[in-house]
Write an enzyme that holds these catalytic residues in place. Structure first.
Site, short mmCIF file in Angstrom:
data_model
loop_
_atom_site.label_atom_id
_atom_site.label_comp_id
_atom_site.label_asym_id
_atom_site.label_seq_id
_atom_site.Cartn_x
_atom_site.Cartn_y
_atom_site.Cartn_z
N MET A 30 1.32 -1.51 -0.37
CA MET A 30 0.13 -0.23 -0.15
C MET A 30 0.96 1.05 0.16
O MET A 30 0.47 2.39 0.47
CB MET A 30 -1.01 -0.49 0.88
CG MET A 30 -1.80 -1.00 1.18
SD MET A 30 -3.54 -0.82 2.04
CE MET A 30 -3.16 -0.53 3.96
N GLY A 31 2.13 1.31 -0.10
CA GLY A 31 3.38 1.91 -0.78
C GLY A 31 3.60 2.77 0.76
O GLY A 31 3.93 2.20 1.71
N HIS A 34 9.47 1.60 3.34
CA HIS A 34 10.20 1.35 4.48
C HIS A 34 11.30 0.10 3.99
O HIS A 34 10.92 -0.74 3.33
CB HIS A 34 9.38 1.06 5.84
CG HIS A 34 8.66 0.10 6.27
ND1 HIS A 34 8.87 -0.98 5.88
CD2 HIS A 34 7.20 0.36 5.86
CE1 HIS A 34 7.44 -2.34 6.06
NE2 HIS A 34 6.58 -1.21 7.29
N ASP A 35 12.10 -0.26 4.80
CA ASP A 35 13.01 -1.17 4.21
C ASP A 35 12.23 -2.73 4.68
O ASP A 35 12.33 -3.54 4.40
CB ASP A 35 13.99 -1.42 5.91
CG ASP A 35 15.01 -0.07 5.69
OD1 ASP A 35 14.51 0.53 3.45
OD2 ASP A 35 15.73 -0.35 6.47
N HIS A 37 9.35 -3.25 3.14
CA HIS A 37 8.62 -3.83 1.76
C HIS A 37 9.71 -4.11 1.10
O HIS A 37 9.97 -4.82 0.34
CB HIS A 37 8.03 -2.78 1.32
CG HIS A 37 6.94 -1.82 2.10
ND1 HIS A 37 6.62 -0.62 3.15
CD2 HIS A 37 5.54 -2.74 1.95
CE1 HIS A 37 5.61 -0.72 3.57
NE2 HIS A 37 5.07 -1.45 2.70
N GLY A 149 4.94 -10.26 3.76
CA GLY A 149 5.77 -9.79 5.00
C GLY A 149 4.81 -10.78 6.21
O GLY A 149 3.40 -10.83 6.53
N ASP A 152 1.73 -8.66 8.95
CA ASP A 152 0.62 -8.99 8.43
C ASP A 152 0.39 -10.93 8.52
O ASP A 152 0.19 -11.09 7.34
CB ASP A 152 0.34 -8.95 7.04
CG ASP A 152 0.25 -6.64 7.20
OD1 ASP A 152 -0.31 -6.77 8.60
OD2 ASP A 152 0.70 -6.52 6.94
N GLN A 155 -3.13 -11.90 7.33
CA GLN A 155 -3.71 -12.27 6.37
C GLN A 155 -2.55 -12.66 6.02
O GLN A 155 -3.22 -13.37 3.91
CB GLN A 155 -3.16 -10.70 5.36
CG GLN A 155 -2.65 -10.42 4.59
CD GLN A 155 -1.92 -9.06 4.64
OE1 GLN A 155 -3.08 -8.16 4.47
NE2 GLN A 155 -0.81 -8.08 3.93
N SER A 188 4.65 0.97 8.19
CA SER A 188 3.90 2.57 7.64
C SER A 188 2.89 3.37 8.82
O SER A 188 3.49 4.98 8.78
CB SER A 188 3.14 2.16 5.97
OG SER A 188 3.70 1.38 5.33
#
Ligand code: PAF
Length: 275
Positions: A30-31, A34-35, A37, A149, A152, A155, A188
């Protein structure tokens, strides 16, 4: 690095890449990258992907009416250069309008026990939005691998189930949580925290680090006390079987301990899986 905003153009390009025999990876985000991602992009590279597509889309359908959709951090320019530097070969920046028709009406729902607990119980409709957008991204990119990741955790568990149950032709990889040197899990949403709230948030990773194999109830009480002492409002503190998310009475190999708290107005999650 290519940039797409039109889903059809992305789909055509991904199909041609696949046809030419190159391996495609998808990193859905979702933008506000950070590191954590960037470690997903690194995992895609390590998996041997020739093309790494990063989708950057604050997906409206996974936010509840009183959640932070409007204020969720957005910085397309910074995200784009982070992707390029990390080795992504394409970024996809759709808009809500080109992802969802005005009369969109078909949803992907996990309808068993994986979504009605933990975050799913507190955020009604959240995983319906996540599964639907991830299914759409899978259909657009048709990746060989997709990287999510571990932060989550619920998820990732639900996406794996969706892939199995709906026969998506994709390998799901789950990359470990990336933490600041303080132990704070990168998110984020950490951008919302004041210095004081950030210091208090350390109680999450500290609580998880102190856990040991053995009975859960007494360790749970200790964690709740430790979180509350730092002024955090507990949303849940649970130990579950990492395969099916059912509560367990003792920590052992295969257990996941998951935490969600409010730190001021910011909801933070963290977890630890016992291997
Ligand atoms: O984990 C996230 O950032 C989102 O839930 C995802 C998987 C990109 C779907 O919008």
């Amino acid at each position: 690095m290519r940039t797409f905003s039109d889903p059809q153009k992305l789909q055509r390009w991904c199909a041609s890449v696949r046809e030419s025999g190159r391996k495609v990876a998808l990193v859905p985000t979702m933008g506000a990258l950070h590191d954590g991602h960037l470690s997903l992009i690194a995992a895609a590279k390590k998996a041997g992907a020739d093309e790494i597509v990063v989708s950057i889309f604050v997906n409206p359908t996974q936010f509840g009416p009183n959640e932070d959709y409007a204020k969720y951090p957005r910085d397309a320019k910074a995200d784009s250069s982070k992707c390029r530097r990390a080795g992504a070969t394409a970024v996809f920046f759709p808009t809500p309008d080109n992802m969802y028709a005005a009369d969109h009406s078909v949803w992907v729902v996990e309808d068993g026990d994986l979504s009605d607990c933990l975050c799913g119980a507190r955020r009604p409709g959240h995983f319906r939005g996540v599964c639907t957008v991830v299914a759409k991204l899978f259909n657009l990119v048709h990746p060989h691998v997709a990287v999510f990741g571990q932060k989550d955790f619920q998820q990732a568990t639900i996406i794996r189930r969706m892939v199995r149950d709906l026969n998506f032709d994709v390998e799901v990889l789950v990359a470990p949580i990336v933490r600041e040197s303080s132990g704070l899990a990168l998110s984020s949403r950490n951008a919302y925290l004041s210095e004081e709230e950030k210091a208090n948030a350390l109680a999450l990773s500290q609580s998880l680090a102190g856990l040991k194999a053995g009975p859960w109830a007494v360790q749970r009480r200790r964690i709740v006390k430790c979180l509350e002492k730092r002024g955090l409002k507990v949303d849940y503190v649970e130990a579950v079987d990492s395969r099916n998310l059912r509560p367990v009475k003792a920590i052992k190999s295969g257990t996941a301990v998951l935490l969600a708290v409010y730190d001021g107005k910011t909801r933070l999650i963290d977890n630890r899986v016992f291997r």
